[in-house]
Design a protein around this motif. Structure first.
Motif, PDB file in Angstrom:
ATOM      1  N   THR A 119       0.848  -1.196   0.000  1.00 18.86           N
ATOM      2  CA  THR A 119       0.000   0.000   0.000  1.00 18.86           C
ATOM      3  C   THR A 119       0.878   1.238   0.000  1.00 18.86           C
ATOM      4  N   GLY A 120       0.253   2.384  -0.118  1.00 18.47           N
ATOM      5  CA  GLY A 120       0.993   3.645  -0.117  1.00 18.47           C
ATOM      6  C   GLY A 120       1.741   3.864   1.189  1.00 18.47           C
ATOM      7  N   ALA A 121       1.114   3.509   2.289  1.00 17.30           N
ATOM      8  CA  ALA A 121       1.757   3.661   3.596  1.00 17.30           C
ATOM      9  C   ALA A 121       2.948   2.721   3.733  1.00 17.30           C
ATOM     10  N   ILE A 138       4.821   1.607   1.256  1.00 15.94           N
ATOM     11  CA  ILE A 138       5.904   2.126   0.413  1.00 15.94           C
ATOM     12  C   ILE A 138       6.583   3.300   1.100  1.00 15.94           C
ATOM     13  N   SER A 139       5.816   4.147   1.736  1.00 18.36           N
ATOM     14  CA  SER A 139       6.404   5.260   2.489  1.00 18.36           C
ATOM     15  C   SER A 139       7.254   4.739   3.646  1.00 18.36           C
ATOM     16  N   ALA A 140       6.783   3.699   4.306  1.00 18.81           N
ATOM     17  CA  ALA A 140       7.551   3.105   5.406  1.00 18.81           C
ATOM     18  C   ALA A 140       8.854   2.506   4.881  1.00 18.81           C
ATOM     19  N   ALA A 192      10.503   3.564   2.289  1.00 14.86           N
ATOM     20  CA  ALA A 192      11.385   4.701   2.008  1.00 14.86           C
ATOM     21  C   ALA A 192      12.028   5.215   3.289  1.00 14.86           C
ATOM     22  N   VAL A 193      11.245   5.206   4.369  1.00 13.38           N
ATOM     23  CA  VAL A 193      11.781   5.646   5.666  1.00 13.38           C
ATOM     24  C   VAL A 193      12.865   4.689   6.139  1.00 13.38           C
TER      25      VAL A 193
END
Length: 171
Positions: free
Chosen positions: A77-79, A81-83, A85-86
């Motif tokens: 999910t988008g979250a 993928i952001s995680a 990246a983090v």
């Protein structure tokens, strides 16, 4: 062939691993410290550093692979993928920082080794210059004695003076 005309070099290492004894004092003070020993095998140390860096990079790749596997396993999910990246950004930053620090440390070590080598060469050149000066003084003294003996015997010294290349007022 005779070894009588050769000059020994004092205070240096024998190519076979021994030490040549100092028969003549070189004029260097006794309290001067010897340069730090250069590592026996710099190639091995370099390989050790490269191996450590390779292990850090492999650990970072394994951590990113694990993060990607977890992302795929638990719904991309988008979250998520952001995680990812983090997680990935600090890992990449740490690997880059480790590479920069290890490169700087290598450059410092190489510069230090070059300085030690240059100092050793300078000391050897200085010792050689002192020995050359002493040898030249001995030769000059011998030439003066020879000329004075020839003059005392009533023999012309002009050929000796010309062969020595000395100025007219030298003797």
């Amino acid at each position: 062939m005779s070894d009588a005309n050769t000059r020994p070099v004092y205070g240096q290492q024998d190519p076979l691993g021994g030490s040549i004894p100092d028969e003549v004092e070189s004029g260097a003070p006794d309290d001067v410290e010897e340069p730090a020993a250069v590592p026996a095998d710099p190639e091995r140390r370099s390989w050790s550093r490269d191996l450590r860096f390779m292990l850090v990079v492999l650990a970072a790749i394994a951590a990113l692979f694990l993060a990607f596997a977890l992302l795929i396993a638990f719904s991309p999910t988008g979250a998520a993928i952001s995680a990812l990246a983090v997680i990935a950004a600090p890992i990449a930053t740490m690997v880059a920082a480790y590479y920069g620090i290890s490169l700087a440390l290598r450059q410092v070590a190489d510069a230090r080794n070059a300085a030690v080598t240059a100092e050793a060469r300078a000391r050897a050149a200085e010792a050689s210059a002192h020995e050359s000066d002493a040898w030249a003084a001995q030769m000059e003294s011998g030439l003066r004695v020879a000329v004075s003996k020839l003059k005392g015997a009533g023999v012309s010294t002009s050929d000796v003076e010309r062969a020595a290349g000395t100025p007219d007022e030298f003797f």
